[in-house]
Design an enzyme around this catalytic site. Structure first.
Site, PDB file in Angstrom:
ATOM      1  N   ASP A  28       0.825  -1.217   0.000  1.00 30.91           N
ATOM      2  CA  ASP A  28       0.000   0.000   0.000  1.00 30.91           C
ATOM      3  C   ASP A  28       0.858   1.266   0.000  1.00 30.91           C
ATOM      4  O   ASP A  28       1.925   1.296   0.620  1.00 30.91           O
ATOM      5  CB  ASP A  28      -0.900  -0.023   1.243  1.00 30.91           C
ATOM      6  CG  ASP A  28      -2.017   0.990   1.128  1.00 30.91           C
ATOM      7  OD1 ASP A  28      -2.346   1.398   0.003  1.00 30.91           O
ATOM      8  OD2 ASP A  28      -2.555   1.382   2.184  1.00 30.91           O
ATOM      9  N   HIS A  32       2.363   3.202  -9.122  1.00 26.93           N
ATOM     10  CA  HIS A  32       2.219   1.750  -9.288  1.00 26.93           C
ATOM     11  C   HIS A  32       3.433   1.171 -10.026  1.00 26.93           C
ATOM     12  O   HIS A  32       3.886   0.079  -9.711  1.00 26.93           O
ATOM     13  CB  HIS A  32       0.923   1.426 -10.036  1.00 26.93           C
ATOM     14  CG  HIS A  32      -0.312   1.808  -9.266  1.00 26.93           C
ATOM     15  ND1 HIS A  32      -0.488   1.480  -7.938  1.00 26.93           N
ATOM     16  CD2 HIS A  32      -1.416   2.511  -9.627  1.00 26.93           C
ATOM     17  CE1 HIS A  32      -1.663   1.956  -7.524  1.00 26.93           C
ATOM     18  NE2 HIS A  32      -2.244   2.590  -8.519  1.00 26.93           N
ATOM     19  N   LEU A  59      11.918 -20.153  -3.956  1.00 28.70           N
ATOM     20  CA  LEU A  59      10.994 -19.223  -3.288  1.00 28.70           C
ATOM     21  C   LEU A  59       9.642 -19.289  -3.986  1.00 28.70           C
ATOM     22  O   LEU A  59       9.573 -19.220  -5.213  1.00 28.70           O
ATOM     23  CB  LEU A  59      11.552 -17.790  -3.378  1.00 28.70           C
ATOM     24  CG  LEU A  59      10.621 -16.645  -2.958  1.00 28.70           C
ATOM     25  CD1 LEU A  59      10.363 -16.676  -1.451  1.00 28.70           C
ATOM     26  CD2 LEU A  59      11.216 -15.288  -3.351  1.00 28.70           C
TER      27      LEU A  59
HETATM   28  C1  IPE Z   1      -1.168   0.218  -4.088  1.00 29.88           C
HETATM   29  O1  IPE Z   1      -1.278   1.361  -3.345  1.00 29.88           O
HETATM   30  C2  IPE Z   1      -2.277  -0.777  -3.894  1.00 29.88           C
HETATM   31  C3  IPE Z   1      -2.958  -1.182  -5.155  1.00 29.88           C
HETATM   32  C4  IPE Z   1      -4.250  -1.300  -5.229  1.00 29.88           C
HETATM   33  C5  IPE Z   1      -2.194  -1.487  -6.365  1.00 29.88           C
HETATM   34  P1  IPE Z   1      -2.491   2.384  -3.412  1.00 29.88           P
HETATM   35  O2  IPE Z   1      -2.893   2.598  -4.820  1.00 29.88           O
HETATM   36  O3  IPE Z   1      -3.576   1.933  -2.497  1.00 29.88           O
HETATM   37  O4  IPE Z   1      -1.818   3.704  -2.849  1.00 29.88           O
HETATM   38  P2  IPE Z   1      -2.448   4.799  -1.880  1.00 29.88           P
HETATM   39  O5  IPE Z   1      -3.002   4.086  -0.687  1.00 29.88           O
HETATM   40  O6  IPE Z   1      -3.487   5.525  -2.662  1.00 29.88           O
HETATM   41  O7  IPE Z   1      -1.279   5.665  -1.521  1.00 29.88           O
HETATM   42 MG    MG Z   2      -4.103   2.345  -0.579  1.00 25.58          MG
END
Ligand code: IPE
Ligand code: MG
Length: 229
Positions: A2, A19, A113
């Site tokens: 996140d 992303h 892994l």
């Molecule tokens: C990545 O982080 C999680 C995914 C859904 C790919 P976020 O997109 O939730 O990032 P924030 O929380 O808005 O910073």
């Molecule tokens: Mg998020």
């Protein structure tokens, strides 16, 4: 994983740039956990609820996901990583499914892994799909029977669950499997999650006493018996 969106926003970049940075962070993380002898890494890449994001972000994520799989397979294959994609396939594009199947096939003989990528996954979805299978088979509902039908039945329950991005919630991740997991909440945004923070998470884990419902005295006695046998 996140915090990608916030990482990008802080830099006045579009969320998808965060992303993309997240993919780089995952590549580094896979290498780092491998070096530390971790046998299974399970990451939450896209939740059942992430479909509710703006259409542009969802399509960007799908695009990035398909592209990243194709690009990363050769190195993962060479590094002994075996990939599993965990989640609902229904609703995913032909291109995404083709990427998933190719990655699973190409890494099937690896064993250093295990990398589980939870994609179009939700903890509730998993419990429900397993329960529905039991019901369809007319079988009795037991913990054992349910566990065997769940999407992560090929690995043990996680010892440690790390959530980045400063939030302290589980957000429909491994609801069933994390019953006795240790949790580590990191303030680092996922693109900034590095080896030092990984080591802090592991150090924190190593300080915990895992009791699984027992008392501290019982755990100490077990450890003493184990060390002399
Ligand atoms: C990545 O982080 C999680 C995914 C859904 C790919 P976020 O997109 O939730 O990032 P924030 O929380 O808005 O910073
Ligand atoms: Mg998020």
């Amino acid at each position: 994983m996140d915090g990608n969106g916030r990482w990008a926003s802080k830099r006045f970049l579009p969320r998808i740039a965060g992303h993309k940075q997240g993919v780089d962070s995952l590549r580094r993380c896979v290498r780092a956990v491998g070096q530390r002898g971790v046998k299974v890494l399970t990451v939450f890449a896209f939740s059942s609820e992430n479909w509710n994001r703006p259409a542009e972000e969802v399509s960007g994520l799908m695009e990035l996901f398909a592209m990243a799989i194709g690009r990363e397979i050769p190195q993962l294959k060479a590094d002994g990583v075996r990939m599993f994609f965990v989640g609902e396939r229904l609703g995913l594009s032909v291109k995404v499914i083709a990427g998933i199947e190719q990655a699973e096939r190409d890494t099937a003989s690896n064993s250093k892994l295990i990398l589980n990528v939870c994609f179009n996954y939700g903890g509730r979805w998993d419990i429900v799909q397993a329960a529905a299978k039991l019901a369809a088979q007319g079988k009795a509902v037991t913990e054992q029977a349910l566990s065997e039908l769940m999407a992560l039945s090929h690995v043990a329950d996680p010892d440690l669950v790390v959530r980045t991005g400063g939030e302290q919630r589980i957000s429909n991740f491994l609801l069933w499997q994390s019953a006795y997991s240790e949790f580590y909440f990191s303030d680092k945004l996922w693109p900034e999650f590095d080896e030092a923070e990984l080591d802090r998470a592991i150090a924190s884990f190593n300080q915990r006493e895992r009791r699984f419902g027992k008392t501290s005295g019982q755990i100490a006695a077990q450890a003493a018996a184990g060390s002399t046998s």
